[in-house]
Design a protein around this motif. Structure first.
Motif, mmCIF file in Angstrom:
data_model
loop_
_atom_site.group_PDB
_atom_site.id
_atom_site.type_symbol
_atom_site.label_atom_id
_atom_site.label_comp_id
_atom_site.label_asym_id
_atom_site.label_seq_id
_atom_site.Cartn_x
_atom_site.Cartn_y
_atom_site.Cartn_z
ATOM 1 N N ASP A 17 -3.130 -0.384 -2.181
ATOM 2 C CA ASP A 17 -2.137 0.591 -1.738
ATOM 3 C C ASP A 17 -2.012 0.602 -0.225
ATOM 4 O O ASP A 17 -0.924 0.740 0.326
ATOM 5 C CB ASP A 17 -2.511 1.992 -2.237
ATOM 6 C CG ASP A 17 -2.234 2.169 -3.727
ATOM 7 O OD1 ASP A 17 -1.514 1.316 -4.283
ATOM 8 O OD2 ASP A 17 -2.746 3.128 -4.321
ATOM 9 N N TYR A 20 0.062 -2.419 0.742
ATOM 10 C CA TYR A 20 1.469 -2.245 0.420
ATOM 11 C C TYR A 20 2.113 -1.126 1.223
ATOM 12 O O TYR A 20 3.321 -1.022 1.291
ATOM 13 C CB TYR A 20 1.648 -1.973 -1.071
ATOM 14 C CG TYR A 20 1.512 -3.197 -1.942
ATOM 15 C CD1 TYR A 20 1.315 -4.460 -1.389
ATOM 16 C CD2 TYR A 20 1.592 -3.100 -3.324
ATOM 17 C CE1 TYR A 20 1.197 -5.579 -2.175
ATOM 18 C CE2 TYR A 20 1.482 -4.224 -4.130
ATOM 19 C CZ TYR A 20 1.273 -5.458 -3.556
ATOM 20 O OH TYR A 20 1.167 -6.575 -4.349
ATOM 21 N N MET A 317 8.758 -5.332 4.020
ATOM 22 C CA MET A 317 8.826 -4.961 2.611
ATOM 23 C C MET A 317 8.462 -6.149 1.733
ATOM 24 O O MET A 317 7.683 -6.026 0.773
ATOM 25 C CB MET A 317 10.234 -4.448 2.276
ATOM 26 C CG MET A 317 10.460 -4.077 0.815
ATOM 27 S SD MET A 317 11.039 -5.461 -0.233
ATOM 28 C CE MET A 317 12.715 -5.688 0.382
ATOM 29 N N ASN A 320 4.815 -6.894 1.993
ATOM 30 C CA ASN A 320 4.026 -5.885 1.276
ATOM 31 C C ASN A 320 4.107 -6.047 -0.234
ATOM 32 O O ASN A 320 3.565 -5.212 -0.961
ATOM 33 C CB ASN A 320 4.533 -4.479 1.626
ATOM 34 C CG ASN A 320 4.212 -4.071 3.041
ATOM 35 O OD1 ASN A 320 3.450 -4.714 3.740
ATOM 36 N ND2 ASN A 320 4.819 -2.974 3.482
ATOM 37 N N GLY A 322 7.013 -5.993 -1.932
ATOM 38 C CA GLY A 322 8.191 -5.302 -2.457
ATOM 39 C C GLY A 322 8.243 -3.813 -2.209
ATOM 40 O O GLY A 322 9.157 -3.142 -2.682
ATOM 41 N N ILE A 323 7.279 -3.279 -1.452
ATOM 42 C CA ILE A 323 7.245 -1.836 -1.207
ATOM 43 C C ILE A 323 7.223 -1.579 0.295
ATOM 44 O O ILE A 323 6.654 -2.358 1.062
ATOM 45 C CB ILE A 323 6.009 -1.196 -1.895
ATOM 46 C CG1 ILE A 323 6.137 0.313 -1.976
ATOM 47 C CG2 ILE A 323 4.719 -1.617 -1.223
ATOM 48 C CD1 ILE A 323 5.104 0.959 -2.890
ATOM 49 N N TYR A 324 7.888 -0.496 0.707
ATOM 50 C CA TYR A 324 7.878 -0.120 2.127
ATOM 51 C C TYR A 324 8.033 1.384 2.229
ATOM 52 O O TYR A 324 8.870 1.981 1.535
ATOM 53 C CB TYR A 324 9.002 -0.814 2.895
ATOM 54 C CG TYR A 324 8.895 -0.627 4.393
ATOM 55 C CD1 TYR A 324 8.138 -1.493 5.170
ATOM 56 C CD2 TYR A 324 9.510 0.452 5.019
ATOM 57 C CE1 TYR A 324 8.001 -1.303 6.540
ATOM 58 C CE2 TYR A 324 9.379 0.656 6.387
ATOM 59 C CZ TYR A 324 8.624 -0.228 7.139
ATOM 60 O OH TYR A 324 8.477 -0.026 8.494
ATOM 61 N N LYS A 327 8.195 3.379 -0.860
ATOM 62 C CA LYS A 327 9.315 3.175 -1.784
ATOM 63 C C LYS A 327 9.316 1.721 -2.267
ATOM 64 O O LYS A 327 9.361 0.800 -1.461
ATOM 65 C CB LYS A 327 10.642 3.475 -1.072
ATOM 66 C CG LYS A 327 10.699 4.833 -0.388
ATOM 67 C CD LYS A 327 10.740 5.964 -1.392
ATOM 68 C CE LYS A 327 10.707 7.328 -0.699
ATOM 69 N NZ LYS A 327 11.805 7.525 0.250
ATOM 70 N N ARG A 328 9.258 1.548 -3.593
ATOM 71 C CA ARG A 328 9.290 0.191 -4.131
ATOM 72 C C ARG A 328 10.733 -0.282 -4.262
ATOM 73 O O ARG A 328 11.561 0.380 -4.896
ATOM 74 C CB ARG A 328 8.582 0.096 -5.488
ATOM 75 C CG ARG A 328 8.635 -1.324 -6.051
ATOM 76 C CD ARG A 328 7.600 -1.583 -7.124
ATOM 77 N NE ARG A 328 6.227 -1.549 -6.636
ATOM 78 C CZ ARG A 328 5.674 -2.508 -5.909
ATOM 79 N NH1 ARG A 328 6.379 -3.575 -5.540
ATOM 80 N NH2 ARG A 328 4.414 -2.396 -5.523
ATOM 81 N N SER A 331 9.588 -5.817 -7.363
ATOM 82 C CA SER A 331 8.226 -6.026 -7.866
ATOM 83 C C SER A 331 7.637 -7.297 -7.262
ATOM 84 O O SER A 331 8.383 -8.207 -6.871
ATOM 85 C CB SER A 331 8.242 -6.157 -9.387
ATOM 86 O OG SER A 331 8.758 -7.424 -9.772
#
Length: 424
Positions: A17, A20, A317, A320, A322-324, A327-328, A331
Motif C-alpha cells: 500500500d 502504491y 500512477m 504505482n 495503476g493507483i494514485y 484512487k485506482r 489494475s
C-alpha cells in the motif's frame, strides 16, 4: 505460528500500500537517498548551457524517483518576444502524449467489460464496416480506386497504429495527405467548429494504407478511440477524461482547452527565424490553440495540453501499478498487458510498441542512455518527451515548445542519458 504468518501478511500488504500510495512530492530540502547531487548539478548545467546557446528558447525539466521530486527546473522564456519567463507550472501543448491518456481511457472501459480488444471497431462505429485499401491514385485530380480489405479494423489495431489508417498532413504518403485534406479530416486539432464524431465519420470513408495488422503506420487511430469512449460511456470525451483520470489523479492543468485563468500560462510555439527565436505562424494548425476557437474538437491523438508536474502524476500512477492519491485508475494486470509487445516484429529494435507506449528492449538497454528494460516512453509534436523506468523508480520529463527550424537542440537525448546516471 498462524498468528506470525498473519502479521507478516499484514506487513507485506502495508508495504504494498505504501508503494502504491506514492504521489509526486515537492523537491526535498535534503538530498534524496540514492541520487548523486553532483550529477544532478551536471544535468542542470547542461540544460543551462543549451539555453545560453539558444538551442531552445525555454524548457521545463523534471526528474522524480519513487514519487520524490529530485529535480524540477524552468529555464529560458515561455515567450521570447515579450520576454515572459518560463515557469515550473507553464502549460505545454503535449500533442501525441495525449495518446497514452486516450489509451488509458480505453483500458478503463475494457476493464469494465465493455468490449474486447479484438472486437471490430465497426461493431461500435458502423461507418468502418468493410474497409477498403488504396489501390491506384491519380495526382491530377486526387481520384483513386480501392480494393476490399480481407480484415476488419479492430480496437487493438487502433491502439497500436496497425489499422492502416493514415495521419493526413503529417502522413509519410503524399497521396494520403491529399485524400485526407480533400475529405476535411482534422489531423491534430483545430480552432474550427467541428467534433470528433464528424471528423471520424469522414475518416471512416477513406482508403487504408494497407490491410489492418499488416504494417505499423502512425495514424489517427487514437482519435477514433476518443470517439469510441464517447459512444461507450455516453459522455463527451473531455468530460470522461476529467472524471475518470484527471480529477482522481489531480491533473488540474491537463485539458483540451484552457480556462481564462490558465491561458496566460500557455507557452508560445517558437521556431527559428533570421537567426532568432520567433513565434510560429499559422499553418495547417493555429498556434493559439488551445486558447481560442470553437473549443469543440477533442483530439484523442494530439489535443491535450498539460504541465510537466501533471504528466509526472499520470506516469507515477502507472509506476504505482495503476493507483494514485488513493484512487485506482487501472489494475496491475491491465498495465502488465499494456506493457507487452502488441505488434510483434512490425516495430522492433531498441523498443517495441505496447498499448499507449514504446517500451525499451534488451537491445535498447545495450544501446545505452535509454534506461532499464521495460522503461516506457513517448513524445509530442511540439518537442515534449517523457520516460519512466519501473526498475529504478525514475521518471524524466523535458517539455519544450518548438516546431519547424531549430538551432541544434540536443537536450532531449542528453537529458535522458544523463538522468539515468544520477542514480547511485
Amino acid at each position: 505460528m498462524k498468528k506470525n504468518i498473519l502479521l507478516v501478511l499484514i506487513c507485506l500488504i502495508g508495504i504494498q500500500d505504501d508503494l502504491y500510495a506514492q504521489t509526486i512530492s515537492p523537491a526535498a530540502k535534503t538530498p534524496v537517498a540514492g541520487i548523486s547531487q553532483e550529477r544532478v548539478m551536471k544535468l542542470d548545467a547542461m540544460l543551462e548551457e543549451a539555453i545560453q546557446k539558444e538551442q531552445v528558447p525555454g524548457l521545463v525539466a523534471m526528474v522524480v524517483k519513487n514519487g520524490q521530486v529530485v529535480y524540477h527546473s524552468a529555464k529560458g522564456f515561455a515567450d521570447v518576444e515579450s520576454g515572459k519567463k518560463m515557469e515550473k507550472n507553464s502549460i505545454f501543448r503535449i500533442a501525441s502524449q495525449t495518446k497514452a491518456i486516450t489509451s488509458t481511457a480505453i483500458m478503463i472501459l475494457w476493464e469494465e467489460g465493455k468490449f474486447r480488444l479484438d472486437d471490430p471497431i465497426s461493431k461500435y462505429i458502423p461507418e468502418f464496416k468493410n474497409p477498403q485499401v488504396l489501390n491506384t491514385f491519380r495526382y491530377a485530380d486526387t481520384t483513386y480506386t480501392t480494393k476490399p480489405s480481407s480484415r476488419e479494423i479492430t480496437i487493438r489495431h487502433l491502439l497500436t497504429h496497425t489499422s492502416g489508417l493514415g495521419y493526413g498532413v503529417i502522413d509519410g504518403d503524399e497521396r494520403m495527405k491529399m485524400i485526407y485534406h480533400k475529405a476535411g479530416v482534422v489531423d491534430l486539432f483545430t480552432t474550427e467548429k467541428v467534433t470528433i464524431e464528424e471528423s471520424v465519420k469522414r475518416l471512416a470513408k477513406l482508403p487504408l494504407h494497407h490491410e489492418p495488422g499488416a504494417k505499423y503506420t502512425y495514424s489517427e487511430g487514437l482519435d477514433v478511440l476518443g470517439y469510441l469512449v464517447e459512444i461507450i460511456s455516453g459522455k463527451p470525451f473531455d468530460v470522461f477524461l476529467k472524471e475518470r483520470i484527471f480529477d482522481p489523479i489531480g491533473m488540474n492543468d491537463t485539458r483540451f482547452y484552457l480556462s481564462d485563468a490558465q491561458a496566460p500560462r500557455l507557452v508560445t510555439v517558437h521556431t527559428r527565424k533570421d537567426n532568432k527565436w520567433a513565434s510560429y505562424p499559422v499553418t495547417f494548425y493555429d498556434p493559439d490553440f488551445p486558447k481560442t476557437g470553437a473549443k469543440t474538437f477533442f483530439s484523442g491523438g494530439a489535443g491535450l495540453s498539460s504541465t510537466a508536474e501533471d504528466y509526472a502524476k499520470f506516469l507515477q500512477m502507472y509506476m504505482n501499478g495503476g493507483i494514485y492519491n488513493g484512487k485506482r485508475i487501472l489494475s496491475p494486470h491491465t498495465i502488465n498487458t499494456m506493457m507487452q509487445n502488441q505488434v510483434g516484429d512490425l516495430w522492433n529494435g531498441d523498443k517495441y510498441h505496447g498499448i499507449g507506449f514504446g517500451v525499451v528492449t534488451d537491445k535498447g538497454v545495450a544501446s545505452g542512455g535509454m534506461g532499464s528494460k521495460g522503461t516506457f516512453d513517448w513524445g509530442g509534436y511540439f518537442n515534449t518527451q517523457y520516460f519512466a523506468d519501473p526498475q529504478t523508480g525514475i521518471i524524466g520529463l523535458i517539455f519544450k515548445q518548438t516546431s519547424g527550424a531549430g538551432n541544434g537542440d540536443e537536450t532531449s537525448w542528453k537529458f535522458r542519458q544523463m538522468v539515468f546516471t544520477i542514480v547511485e
